[in-house]
Design a protein around this motif. Sequence first.
Motif, short mmCIF file in Angstrom:
data_model
loop_
_atom_site.label_atom_id
_atom_site.label_comp_id
_atom_site.label_asym_id
_atom_site.label_seq_id
_atom_site.Cartn_x
_atom_site.Cartn_y
_atom_site.Cartn_z
N UNK A 1 0.82 -1.21 0.00
CA UNK A 1 0.00 0.00 0.00
C UNK A 1 0.86 1.26 0.00
N UNK A 2 1.99 1.25 0.67
CA UNK A 2 2.85 2.43 0.76
C UNK A 2 3.60 2.71 -0.54
N UNK A 3 3.69 1.74 -1.39
CA UNK A 3 4.47 1.91 -2.61
C UNK A 3 3.88 2.96 -3.56
N UNK B 1 4.57 6.12 -7.26
CA UNK B 1 3.36 6.40 -8.00
C UNK B 1 3.59 7.02 -9.37
N UNK B 2 4.79 7.53 -9.60
CA UNK B 2 5.07 8.17 -10.88
C UNK B 2 5.54 7.18 -11.95
N UNK C 1 4.19 -1.45 -10.12
CA UNK C 1 3.60 -2.77 -10.33
C UNK C 1 4.57 -3.88 -9.92
N UNK C 2 5.81 -3.74 -10.30
CA UNK C 2 6.82 -4.75 -9.97
C UNK C 2 6.97 -4.89 -8.46
N UNK D 1 4.87 -3.90 -6.02
CA UNK D 1 3.63 -4.38 -5.39
C UNK D 1 3.53 -5.89 -5.55
N UNK D 2 3.85 -6.40 -6.72
CA UNK D 2 3.79 -7.85 -6.92
C UNK D 2 4.79 -8.59 -6.05
N UNK D 3 5.98 -8.02 -5.85
CA UNK D 3 6.94 -8.64 -4.92
C UNK D 3 6.37 -8.70 -3.50
N UNK D 4 5.81 -7.59 -3.05
CA UNK D 4 5.26 -7.55 -1.69
C UNK D 4 4.11 -8.54 -1.54
N UNK D 5 3.24 -8.60 -2.54
CA UNK D 5 2.10 -9.54 -2.48
C UNK D 5 2.58 -10.98 -2.53
#
Length: 131
Positions: free
Chosen positions: A51-53, A58-59, A65-66, A68-72
């Motif tokens: 969520x913090x990413x 955000x730019x 995306x990369x 967030x997918x690692x964190x998930x």
Amino acid sequence: MQEVRDALPPAPEGCTVAPAPRPAEEGVPPELLALVTHRCRRINAYLARAQQLQALHGDSMRQWQRLVLYARTDALAHNHLLVGTLQSPDTDRYITGEAVEHLDGLTGAVPEEAAEPVWTGLGRRIVRDAG
């Protein structure tokens, strides 16, 4: 899903020394309570990171995306380890070797290998720290 499980051949026998059995009427072992607490904290930390990413990346859609997918993926790995460890007394082909090693560490079982597996050591540390 049950039909698929029923059609599969039985899983091979476990390769570790079984922990002492607990009578069915006993409460939840403190080791498993510590495990659930530890794993939930790790899962929540990875999800919070995802969520913090947005604020950090955000730019750049690609970078965001990369990451967030690692964190998930990390959160999912901890979830699978938690589920596998809690199901380990009823081992079947869906339980990973890492989950069995983790349960060995939590319950004090002795691994057959000369060197203690990483997940067994982690399980022992969780129990020690919750102590």
